[in-house]
Design an enzyme around this catalytic site. Structure first.
Site, PDB file in Angstrom:
ATOM      1  N   GLU A  36      -3.224   4.953  13.869  1.00  0.00           N
ATOM      2  CA  GLU A  36      -3.935   4.033  12.955  1.00  0.00           C
ATOM      3  C   GLU A  36      -5.375   3.846  13.097  1.00  0.00           C
ATOM      4  O   GLU A  36      -5.724   3.937  14.083  1.00  0.00           O
ATOM      5  CB  GLU A  36      -3.347   2.498  13.213  1.00  0.00           C
ATOM      6  CG  GLU A  36      -3.151   1.812  11.841  1.00  0.00           C
ATOM      7  CD  GLU A  36      -2.033   2.278  10.868  1.00  0.00           C
ATOM      8  OE1 GLU A  36      -2.432   3.146  10.051  1.00  0.00           O
ATOM      9  OE2 GLU A  36      -1.161   1.970  10.935  1.00  0.00           O
ATOM     10  N   HIS A  37      -6.016   3.899  11.867  1.00  0.00           N
ATOM     11  CA  HIS A  37      -7.562   4.107  11.743  1.00  0.00           C
ATOM     12  C   HIS A  37      -7.895   5.400  12.533  1.00  0.00           C
ATOM     13  O   HIS A  37      -9.056   5.707  12.753  1.00  0.00           O
ATOM     14  CB  HIS A  37      -8.148   3.022  12.354  1.00  0.00           C
ATOM     15  CG  HIS A  37      -8.109   1.714  11.732  1.00  0.00           C
ATOM     16  ND1 HIS A  37      -8.806   1.387  10.764  1.00  0.00           N
ATOM     17  CD2 HIS A  37      -7.087   0.733  11.639  1.00  0.00           C
ATOM     18  CE1 HIS A  37      -8.471   0.284  10.102  1.00  0.00           C
ATOM     19  NE2 HIS A  37      -7.486  -0.154  10.515  1.00  0.00           N
ATOM     20  N   GLY A 124      -1.114  -5.538  -1.397  1.00  0.00           N
ATOM     21  CA  GLY A 124      -1.447  -6.121  -0.014  1.00  0.00           C
ATOM     22  C   GLY A 124      -0.741  -6.300   1.193  1.00  0.00           C
ATOM     23  O   GLY A 124      -0.847  -6.904   1.900  1.00  0.00           O
ATOM     24  N   GLY A 126       0.288  -3.390   2.871  1.00  0.00           N
ATOM     25  CA  GLY A 126      -0.067  -2.277   3.806  1.00  0.00           C
ATOM     26  C   GLY A 126       0.774  -1.147   3.667  1.00  0.00           C
ATOM     27  O   GLY A 126       0.782  -0.349   4.530  1.00  0.00           O
ATOM     28  N   SER A 129      -0.220   0.510  -1.770  1.00  0.00           N
ATOM     29  CA  SER A 129       0.249   0.314  -3.499  1.00  0.00           C
ATOM     30  C   SER A 129      -0.826   0.953  -4.167  1.00  0.00           C
ATOM     31  O   SER A 129      -0.704   1.670  -5.094  1.00  0.00           O
ATOM     32  CB  SER A 129       0.398  -1.205  -3.623  1.00  0.00           C
ATOM     33  OG  SER A 129      -0.806  -1.954  -3.304  1.00  0.00           O
ATOM     34  N   SER A 130      -1.968   0.788  -3.821  1.00  0.00           N
ATOM     35  CA  SER A 130      -3.242   1.434  -4.563  1.00  0.00           C
ATOM     36  C   SER A 130      -3.199   3.003  -4.567  1.00  0.00           C
ATOM     37  O   SER A 130      -3.489   3.589  -5.543  1.00  0.00           O
ATOM     38  CB  SER A 130      -4.695   1.103  -4.037  1.00  0.00           C
ATOM     39  OG  SER A 130      -4.807   1.415  -3.006  1.00  0.00           O
ATOM     40  N   GLU A 162     -10.220   5.943  -4.531  1.00  0.00           N
ATOM     41  CA  GLU A 162     -10.474   4.609  -3.897  1.00  0.00           C
ATOM     42  C   GLU A 162     -11.856   4.424  -3.340  1.00  0.00           C
ATOM     43  O   GLU A 162     -12.345   3.135  -3.562  1.00  0.00           O
ATOM     44  CB  GLU A 162      -9.604   4.787  -2.599  1.00  0.00           C
ATOM     45  CG  GLU A 162      -9.379   3.730  -1.688  1.00  0.00           C
ATOM     46  CD  GLU A 162      -8.345   2.571  -2.165  1.00  0.00           C
ATOM     47  OE1 GLU A 162      -7.565   2.856  -2.943  1.00  0.00           O
ATOM     48  OE2 GLU A 162      -8.401   1.470  -1.881  1.00  0.00           O
ATOM     49  N   ASP A 174      -2.984   7.656   3.399  1.00  0.00           N
ATOM     50  CA  ASP A 174      -2.474   7.240   2.555  1.00  0.00           C
ATOM     51  C   ASP A 174      -2.027   8.117   1.101  1.00  0.00           C
ATOM     52  O   ASP A 174      -0.885   8.370   0.635  1.00  0.00           O
ATOM     53  CB  ASP A 174      -2.691   5.901   1.870  1.00  0.00           C
ATOM     54  CG  ASP A 174      -3.255   4.763   2.962  1.00  0.00           C
ATOM     55  OD1 ASP A 174      -2.788   5.056   3.999  1.00  0.00           O
ATOM     56  OD2 ASP A 174      -3.894   3.711   2.773  1.00  0.00           O
TER      57      ASP A 174
HETATM   58  C1  GAF Z   1      -5.990   2.200   5.267  1.00  0.00           C
HETATM   59  C2  GAF Z   1      -6.668   3.368   4.915  1.00  0.00           C
HETATM   60  F1  GAF Z   1      -6.408   3.687   3.427  1.00  0.00           F
HETATM   61  C3  GAF Z   1      -6.003   4.759   5.543  1.00  0.00           C
HETATM   62  O1  GAF Z   1      -6.991   5.739   5.337  1.00  0.00           O
HETATM   63  C4  GAF Z   1      -6.104   4.429   6.895  1.00  0.00           C
HETATM   64  O2  GAF Z   1      -7.547   4.447   7.550  1.00  0.00           O
HETATM   65  C5  GAF Z   1      -5.474   3.211   7.416  1.00  0.00           C
HETATM   66  O3  GAF Z   1      -5.865   2.101   6.595  1.00  0.00           O
HETATM   67  C6  GAF Z   1      -5.347   2.715   8.888  1.00  0.00           C
HETATM   68  O4  GAF Z   1      -4.863   3.884   9.741  1.00  0.00           O
HETATM   69  O5  GAF Z   1      -4.593   2.302   4.836  1.00  0.00           O
END
Ligand code: GAF
Length: 388
Positions: A36-37, A124, A126, A129-130, A162, A174
């Site tokens: 994540e991130h 919202g 996570g 959806s966008s 985005e 995403d």
């Molecule tokens: C959001 C972002 F859109 C993704 O690119 C990613 O960074 C995520 O947060 C965290 O892992 O969904």
């Protein structure tokens, strides 16, 4: 789904007439098992596209206007092609307009179009959806204009939508997961090279349970952009001594000790999480390939702790849900998922224990947090496709 498509088509004819039949595109939301991130730090991610998706009925018009309807909100929106720009606050038309604008940016002559959007990806939560809407739009316009863009190019266009129309400087995960997903597989994506590998994810007797906190704290997008800047600052400090380091993907904890920690303890903690998370994903993916799901699950809990304590993108509701399941033997792994500050936790749970778990956690969460807890069992389905 069949019913949804039928009502989308009926609504389309009612609103726009019957002379041009629409195509229907389905573009899914996503889960992410671990990593994540890490995407905007050029690391790896392990997402999959799911059975919840955005559906768009769309056809070209004879003039230079875009006419949109959000079926679920019963709202419409119209704009001329020459006026294409972000509208108001982040609202649903921006995801579609931002995606359409990417064709103009590539000097592809965009035509007017009619589109109706409907989605069962909870907003919202996570679950992206966008991104699902952006990807549906790019995919659909590519089909209508016969531009033959390749899939990864479309992913990059959806990501730009985005950035430019929603103001979130998201990574690539995403949109990539939405377009490239494959039934019963997760995608191990190298966010630097965009090379990817499908890893089977069909676990005997284990399901993906998503627990939705039903909160989205307002700092979500500003904090996201701040985290990105914090990571960039760490890279800049390391780069002064190691010009070969272009992102935290290239950094080591020893480099952080030497060049980041002495300058700023907070930035050190943020970037240390990323360096650890990139390594954790690599090992977690090996666990999965070996079938050692318990080892992967432990790493998911470790990811949650890092996201909560080091990267500081969790919130009390997410922490509550993860802590609740930590000691439950039926839960193999759990963590907050996505950008943070609300949305869902992802839980790998023994199938026969799901009902019992939900019966325990739902009233407890609702009493403690004063918010409803909703839940979904996600299955992994194919990525963006034209379904009619
Ligand atoms: C959001 C972002 F859109 C993704 O690119 C990613 O960074 C995520 O947060 C965290 O892992 O969904």
């Amino acid at each position: 789904m069949e019913n949804n498509i039928k009502s989308l088509k009926e609504e389309f004819s009612k609103l726009f007439g019957t002379n041009r039949q629409p195509i229907i595109v389905r573009s899914p939301g996503r889960v992410n098992i671990i990593g994540e991130h890490t995407d905007y730090n050029n690391g790896f991610v392990l997402p999959a596209s799911i059975d919840k998706a955005a559906y768009m009925a769309i056809s070209l018009r004879d003039d230079d206007e875009i006419h949109l309807m959000a079926f679920d909100l019963n709202e419409t929106f119209t704009i001329a092609l020459k006026d294409l720009k972000p509208v108001g606050d982040i609202s649903w038309p921006n995801y579609i307009l931002g995606a359409a604008a990417q064709f103009q940016k590539k000097n592809i002559t965009l035509k007017g179009f009619n589109a109706i959007l409907s989605s069962d990806v909870p907003m919202g939560a996570g679950l992206s959806s966008s991104a699902a809407v952006e990807c549906a739009t790019v995919f659909a316009i590519n089909e209508l204009l016969q531009t033959n863009l390749d899939k990864v190019e479309m992913v990059l266009m959806a990501q730009k939508a985005e950035h430019e129309y929603a103001g979130v400087m998201c990574g690539i995960m995403d949109q990539f997961a939405s377009v490239m997903g494959k039934r019963d597989h997760v995608i191990k994506l190298d966010c630097r090279s965009l090379e990817y590998e499908y890893v089977p994810f069909k676990l005997d007797g284990i399901k993906i349970l998503l627990l939705n906190t039903n909160v989205k704290h307002s700092l979500a997008s500003s904090a996201y952009n701040t985290r990105r800047q914090e990571c960039e600052q760490a890279v800049a400090w390391i780069k002064e001594h190691h010009p070969e380091v272009h992102s935290l993907r290239d950094a080591t904890e020893a480099m952080l000790d030497e060049y980041v920690l002495p300058k700023d303890a907070l930035i050190d903690m943020r970037s240390r999480f990323i360096v650890q998370e990139i390594a954790r994903l690599q090992q977690g993916c090996e666990d999965l390939k070996k079938g050692d799901i318990n080892a992967l699950g432990k790493k998911m809990f470790a990811t949650h702790d890092g996201l909560s304590k080091m990267y500081a993108v969790s919130c009390k509701e997410l922490d509550y849900l993860v802590d609740f399941v930590r000691k439950n033997d039926a839960v193999i792994g759990a963590r907050m998922m996505g950008g943070g500050f609300g949305g869902c936790t992802i839980n790998l749970v023994k199938e026969d224990a799901i009902d019992e778990l939900v019966a325990l956690i739902k009233p407890a969460y609702e009493k403690e947090m004063g918010l409803p807890l909703t839940y979904y069992i996600a299955s992994i389905e194919n990525g963006t496709e034209i379904i009619s």
